[in-house]
Design a protein around this motif. Structure first.
Motif, PDB file in Angstrom:
ATOM      1  N   UNK A 436       1.021  -0.839   0.488  1.00  0.00           N
ATOM      2  CA  UNK A 436       0.275  -0.004  -0.252  1.00  0.00           C
ATOM      3  C   UNK A 436       1.203   1.666  -0.255  1.00  0.00           C
ATOM      4  N   UNK A 437       1.800   1.495   0.670  1.00  0.00           N
ATOM      5  CA  UNK A 437       2.973   2.630   0.701  1.00  0.00           C
ATOM      6  C   UNK A 437       3.519   2.174  -0.674  1.00  0.00           C
ATOM      7  N   UNK A 438       3.505   1.974  -0.819  1.00  0.00           N
ATOM      8  CA  UNK A 438       5.232   1.463  -2.167  1.00  0.00           C
ATOM      9  C   UNK A 438       3.523   2.484  -3.406  1.00  0.00           C
ATOM     10  N   UNK A 439       2.332   1.823  -3.689  1.00  0.00           N
ATOM     11  CA  UNK A 439       1.269   2.124  -4.879  1.00  0.00           C
ATOM     12  C   UNK A 439       1.243   3.791  -3.966  1.00  0.00           C
ATOM     13  N   UNK A 440       1.204   3.845  -2.555  1.00  0.00           N
ATOM     14  CA  UNK A 440       0.840   5.142  -2.655  1.00  0.00           C
ATOM     15  C   UNK A 440       1.233   6.007  -2.843  1.00  0.00           C
ATOM     16  N   UNK A 466       3.741   2.843 -17.699  1.00  0.00           N
ATOM     17  CA  UNK A 466       5.149   2.844 -17.322  1.00  0.00           C
ATOM     18  C   UNK A 466       4.567   3.229 -16.095  1.00  0.00           C
ATOM     19  N   UNK A 467       3.920   3.965 -15.331  1.00  0.00           N
ATOM     20  CA  UNK A 467       4.085   4.268 -13.661  1.00  0.00           C
ATOM     21  C   UNK A 467       3.769   2.648 -13.262  1.00  0.00           C
ATOM     22  N   UNK A 468       2.623   1.702 -13.966  1.00  0.00           N
ATOM     23  CA  UNK A 468       1.690   0.493 -13.464  1.00  0.00           C
ATOM     24  C   UNK A 468       2.741  -0.596 -13.475  1.00  0.00           C
ATOM     25  N   UNK A 469       3.312  -0.458 -14.996  1.00  0.00           N
ATOM     26  CA  UNK A 469       4.565  -1.564 -14.801  1.00  0.00           C
ATOM     27  C   UNK A 469       5.516  -1.032 -13.514  1.00  0.00           C
ATOM     28  N   UNK A 470       6.406  -0.322 -13.115  1.00  0.00           N
ATOM     29  CA  UNK A 470       6.883   0.430 -12.707  1.00  0.00           C
ATOM     30  C   UNK A 470       6.815  -0.336 -11.121  1.00  0.00           C
ATOM     31  N   UNK A 471       5.256  -0.654 -10.395  1.00  0.00           N
ATOM     32  CA  UNK A 471       4.980  -0.248  -8.948  1.00  0.00           C
ATOM     33  C   UNK A 471       4.561  -1.578  -8.946  1.00  0.00           C
ATOM     34  N   UNK A 472       4.206  -2.682  -9.984  1.00  0.00           N
ATOM     35  CA  UNK A 472       3.932  -3.957 -10.091  1.00  0.00           C
ATOM     36  C   UNK A 472       5.378  -4.543  -9.765  1.00  0.00           C
ATOM     37  N   UNK A 473       6.276  -3.963 -10.449  1.00  0.00           N
ATOM     38  CA  UNK A 473       7.246  -4.634 -10.430  1.00  0.00           C
ATOM     39  C   UNK A 473       8.088  -4.183  -9.080  1.00  0.00           C
ATOM     40  N   UNK A 474       7.883  -3.314  -8.300  1.00  0.00           N
ATOM     41  CA  UNK A 474       8.120  -2.208  -7.238  1.00  0.00           C
ATOM     42  C   UNK A 474       7.695  -3.700  -5.753  1.00  0.00           C
ATOM     43  N   UNK A 511      -5.563 -19.631  -0.993  1.00  0.00           N
ATOM     44  CA  UNK A 511      -5.709 -19.035  -1.924  1.00  0.00           C
ATOM     45  C   UNK A 511      -6.761 -17.644  -1.959  1.00  0.00           C
ATOM     46  N   UNK A 512      -6.860 -17.351  -0.676  1.00  0.00           N
ATOM     47  CA  UNK A 512      -7.002 -16.497   0.197  1.00  0.00           C
ATOM     48  C   UNK A 512      -6.122 -15.370   0.453  1.00  0.00           C
ATOM     49  N   UNK A 513      -4.763 -16.033   0.635  1.00  0.00           N
ATOM     50  CA  UNK A 513      -3.137 -15.170  -0.115  1.00  0.00           C
ATOM     51  C   UNK A 513      -3.437 -14.541  -1.520  1.00  0.00           C
ATOM     52  N   UNK A 514      -3.871 -15.596  -2.578  1.00  0.00           N
ATOM     53  CA  UNK A 514      -3.874 -15.442  -3.603  1.00  0.00           C
ATOM     54  C   UNK A 514      -3.967 -13.906  -3.963  1.00  0.00           C
ATOM     55  N   UNK A 515      -6.392 -14.192  -3.912  1.00  0.00           N
ATOM     56  CA  UNK A 515      -6.864 -13.200  -3.767  1.00  0.00           C
ATOM     57  C   UNK A 515      -6.453 -11.696  -3.355  1.00  0.00           C
ATOM     58  N   UNK A 516      -5.658 -11.862  -2.475  1.00  0.00           N
ATOM     59  CA  UNK A 516      -4.785 -10.485  -1.835  1.00  0.00           C
ATOM     60  C   UNK A 516      -4.643 -10.128  -2.559  1.00  0.00           C
ATOM     61  N   UNK A 517      -3.382 -11.055  -2.892  1.00  0.00           N
ATOM     62  CA  UNK A 517      -1.783 -10.422  -4.275  1.00  0.00           C
ATOM     63  C   UNK A 517      -2.754  -9.475  -5.551  1.00  0.00           C
ATOM     64  N   UNK A 518      -3.946 -10.659  -5.238  1.00  0.00           N
ATOM     65  CA  UNK A 518      -4.511  -9.910  -7.063  1.00  0.00           C
ATOM     66  C   UNK A 518      -5.249  -8.706  -7.281  1.00  0.00           C
ATOM     67  N   UNK A 519      -5.397  -8.329  -5.665  1.00  0.00           N
ATOM     68  CA  UNK A 519      -6.411  -7.350  -5.462  1.00  0.00           C
ATOM     69  C   UNK A 519      -5.620  -5.950  -5.571  1.00  0.00           C
ATOM     70  N   UNK A 520      -4.244  -6.194  -5.173  1.00  0.00           N
ATOM     71  CA  UNK A 520      -3.300  -5.096  -5.386  1.00  0.00           C
ATOM     72  C   UNK A 520      -2.965  -5.078  -6.320  1.00  0.00           C
ATOM     73  N   UNK A 521      -2.947  -5.761  -8.045  1.00  0.00           N
ATOM     74  CA  UNK A 521      -2.258  -5.581  -9.084  1.00  0.00           C
ATOM     75  C   UNK A 521      -3.738  -5.364  -9.753  1.00  0.00           C
ATOM     76  N   UNK A 522      -4.360  -5.755  -9.817  1.00  0.00           N
ATOM     77  CA  UNK A 522      -6.212  -4.843  -9.714  1.00  0.00           C
ATOM     78  C   UNK A 522      -6.414  -3.898  -9.559  1.00  0.00           C
ATOM     79  N   UNK A 523      -6.468  -3.385  -8.917  1.00  0.00           N
ATOM     80  CA  UNK A 523      -6.718  -1.558  -8.071  1.00  0.00           C
ATOM     81  C   UNK A 523      -5.195  -1.135  -9.122  1.00  0.00           C
ATOM     82  N   UNK A 524      -3.836  -0.908  -9.285  1.00  0.00           N
ATOM     83  CA  UNK A 524      -3.034  -0.539  -9.593  1.00  0.00           C
ATOM     84  C   UNK A 524      -3.798  -0.440 -11.343  1.00  0.00           C
TER      85      UNK A 524
END
Length: 753
Positions: A436-440, A466-474, A511-524
């Motif tokens: 969350x801190x990195x995305x913000x 560019x911002x989206x790819x770098x954010x996901x990489x970070x 599965x729950x943790x995969x959903x949480x991780x996917x949620x971050x990428x989905x939001x970005x």
């Protein structure tokens, strides 16, 4: 000559008066904090018979700096690892005491008809006992090495931490439109988020930075860098809506985990003492005699609320934490006072403009009274226990002691499910906060920066990509760790082998943790693009699967985690290397009457140069010396031939009474101060050997110049350019001119011969 600025005159007045008053309080063996408060009253406008401070605004500015440095040094003494190792017992005691005393304080304020904010802040002030005053009382009474004193200090550490949280919550409530549960929950979540974020990022960056520049650091640069980091975190804290004191505490707790922590504590201590003194002087400046007379009844009743409340609720809190009744009462009675945090919370309320002016001097008066009564409350705990033991039915006392002792002896291990779920939850929370801190940060600073290179609105798509790819990489190392950590742990493997139901539940956790991780990428992706939800979900799942399968990402994730663990434990590693870490068996001793304590041998001890056999500590006090720490080296299980040197730290095993008697001997068996130090000046004199001199015909040794008169012959005149040395076999003759060195009274004794 140019006229001095008023602020310089005020500083001179404050420090001179504070110095004189604290010397008097030191002579009276009273806490210096009270001396500073009295000094503040003497230099305040309320005291018409003495000089007064001119520029109050500057003094209050220094006082704010003093609060910041006080909490910074408190953070330096704090360690998250220590809190974890304490277990649940101090947490139960601290939370029980704080909640009960806060309710008591709010109720007392309502009885007097004070406003809502006055009652709320009064409850916060009464909930916090004074670490400084209690530590001083234990030290003066020779109780610091007793087991109950260690229990009290553990709870006080937690109270200090909770006081920081309370200050942030009170600030949020005071600044909000309401003080309901929603506002409270939001404040708690905000504190937890930033506390975890700053601590994790700080442990990554600060130790690495100090390690990188260690060769360039001397004490001066280390002090400047440390204070700079403190002020930087204070600024960041205010930017996100917290107080500067909260940020200073966080930076102190980060630096507490570094190798340089002990040196930083020593370097910052004078700075903290200076500005802390100014803060407590500013507290005394707000004391108004008129208010004290007008609110005499509330002062008395609040004082009784603290004394009775801490005696009852404090003892109850320690009982709940698993202590026997006698120990619980000694701990509870010891905490019956308020001090520095009450002043800090009161200052916060005044600065926010939410409490009345009369509350500050009332709290100061209550603090002074309870501070004077602290030693008597500590002594009163044992007679009070004896009275209860006589009055209560015997089975009640026995039941309480049996319950608490059984709690201590019960050592059932946690289940594998509980261990695994706690670890997974901790990992999920930590890495989610980092993500969350990195995305913000990326969306707040980097996205506008990239968009500045693409002026037209139609070209913003490239900047977003560019911002989206770098954010996901970070955040990819965080997301991979969130999904994969603990999937190969011993608990996971054990549960997997136990049956199909466990396997399904374990797959569900993944599965729950995969959903949480996917949620971050989905939001970005959703924030930066206009794709359909189905496509965004597919992109998120594909990105997370790529993260899981990437070996390079796995390697980087493990590397980051190892760096964090190394930084977190660097201070402990150095302590082990230098022999300063306590032995593992200490924890087992603490469950019995016998326990371990550290003692510093004074520099002027009478034990210097004596062996342990000559001191006979075992026969005199019944204690056992388990280790001697000398010059960063540990001497374990020393035999009777080991010598004691000034500055040694020795670890001793014994009961409370034995350790108290030993500690008293350590403090008292010292060489007293030389009260005639000015007479110890060494002087050089010329001496003519006459026919009547008793030294004629005697050698240097036979003359007794050194042994009898405590003087030394440095040379003899033989007509040469320089003095000639006196050989031990040469006999003094009539007409010899010798030069001798000694103290004035010794030289006078020789010259009179």
């Amino acid at each position: 000559m140019a006229e001095l600025a008023p602020v310089i005159k005020d500083l001179a007045l404050i420090l001179v008066v504070a110095g004189i008053v604290t010397l008097i309080f030191k002579k009276l063996k009273q806490p210096l904090v009270l001396g500073y408060i009295v000094a503040g009253f003497l230099v305040s406008p309320q005291m018409p018979y003495t000089m007064s401070v001119i520029d109050n605004a500057s003094v209050h500015m220094w006082a704010d700096i003093g609060v910041m440095f006080l909490l910074f040094t408190l953070g330096l003494d704090f360690s998250f690892k220590k809190i974890v190792k304490m277990g649940i017992a101090p947490v139960i005691a601290a939370c029980t005491i704080i909640f009960s005393m806060m309710i008591a304080g709010i109720t007392a304020g309502q009885v007097f008809g004070w406003g809502e904010m006055n009652c709320l802040f009064l409850g916060g002030m009464l909930a916090m006992s004074s670490t400084t005053i209690i530590y001083k009382a234990f030290d003066d009474m020779g109780l610091r090495q007793q087991r109950f004193a260690g229990l009290v200090m553990s709870v006080l550490i937690l109270e200090d931490i909770l006081a920081i949280v309370m200050m942030v919550m009170l600030s949020a409530i005071a600044g909000g439109n309401n003080s309901g549960g929603e506002q409270m929950l939001q404040s708690i979540l905000s504190i937890a988020f930033f506390l975890i974020l700053w601590f994790i990022v700080g442990i990554f960056l600060v130790p690495w930075f100090l390690r990188s520049v260690r060769k360039l650091m001397n004490e001066e640069t280390l002090l400047i860098v440390t204070l700079g980091l403190c002020c930087l975190m204070a600024v960041l804290s205010t930017r996100v809506g917290f107080s500067s004191a909260f940020g200073a505490f966080v930076m102190g707790s980060i630096l507490a985990e570094t190798v340089e922590a002990d040196k930083i504590i020593r370097l910052v201590e004078p700075v903290k003492n200076l500005f802390g003194a100014i803060f407590f002087v500013s507290v005394g400046m707000l004391v108004e005699p008129r208010v004290l007379v007008e609110y005499a009844l509330p002062i008395v009743l609040i004082t009784l609320t603290i004394l009775i409340g801490q005696a009852v609720f404090g003892s109850f809190g320690y009982l709940l934490s698993g202590q026997p009744l006698k120990t619980a009462m000694k701990c509870g009675f010891s905490m019956a006072q308020i001090g520095e945090f009450a002043f800090i919370i009161a200052s916060l309320g005044l600065s926010l403009g939410v409490i009345s002016d009369f509350l500050y001097p009332v709290v100061v008066a209550v603090s002074v009274i309870t501070t004077f009564l602290t030693p008597y409350m500590i002594r009163f705990s044992t007679p009070c226990y004896n009275l209860l033991e006589r009055k209560l039915p015997h089975r009640w006392v026995t039941l309480l002691n049996q319950i608490t002792l059984s709690r201590h002896s019960s050592g059932m291990s946690e289940s594998n499910w509980r261990k695994l779920l706690i670890q997974m939850t901790r990992i999920t929370v930590v890495y989610s906060i980092l993500s969350v801190a990195t995305i913000v940060l990326m969306f707040t600073f980097f996205l506008p920066f990239v968009r500045s290179f693409f002026p037209s609105y139609e070209m913003h798509w490239y900047a977003n990509a560019i911002c989206g790819v770098l954010t996901v990489l970070l955040i990819s190392p965080f997301l991979r760790a969130l999904v994969m950590k603990k999937n190969h742990s011993e608990e996971f493997k054990t549960l997997w082998r136990e049956g199909r139901f466990n396997q399904l539940m374990l797959l569900f956790t993944i599965l729950v943790r995969i959903v949480i991780a996917c949620s971050f990428v989905f939001y970005i992706a959703n924030y930066l693009s206009r794709f359909s939800n189905a496509l965004l979900i597919s992109i998120a799942i594909a990105a997370v699967l790529l993260m899981i399968s990437s070996r390079r990402l796995k390697k980087n994730s493990i590397k980051l985690e190892r760096l964090f663990v190394l930084n977190l434990h660097s201070r402990d590693i150095v302590a082990q290397v230098q022999g300063r870490k306590r032995p593992l068996y200490e924890g087992r001793l603490l469950d019995r009457d016998v326990h371990m304590a550290d003692f510093d041998i004074p520099m002027n001890t009478r034990w210097m140069g004596l062996t342990l056999r000559e001191l006979s500590l075992g026969s005199k006090f019944g204690v056992h010396v388990s280790s001697i720490l000398r010059a960063n080296h540990r001497l374990n299980i020393p035999d009777g031939d080991y010598l004691i040197f000034p500055g040694d730290k020795i670890q001793v095993i014994g009961t409370d009474d034995q350790l108290q008697a030993f500690g008293k001997a350590v403090r008292e068996e010292v060489i007293g101060e030389d009260l005639e130090l000015e007479k110890r000046e060494m002087k050089l004199k010329q001496l003519l050997i006459t026919s009547k001199s008793p030294f004629v015909g005697k050698t240097l040794e036979q003359s007794g110049i050194r042994s009898t008169y405590s003087c030394m012959v440095v040379g003899i005149e033989e007509g040469k350019e320089n003095l000639s040395p006196v050989k031990p076999t040469r006999k003094f003759q009539e007409g010899d001119v010798i030069w001798i060195v000694g103290e004035q009274h010794s030289l006078d004794a020789i010259l009179r011969l």
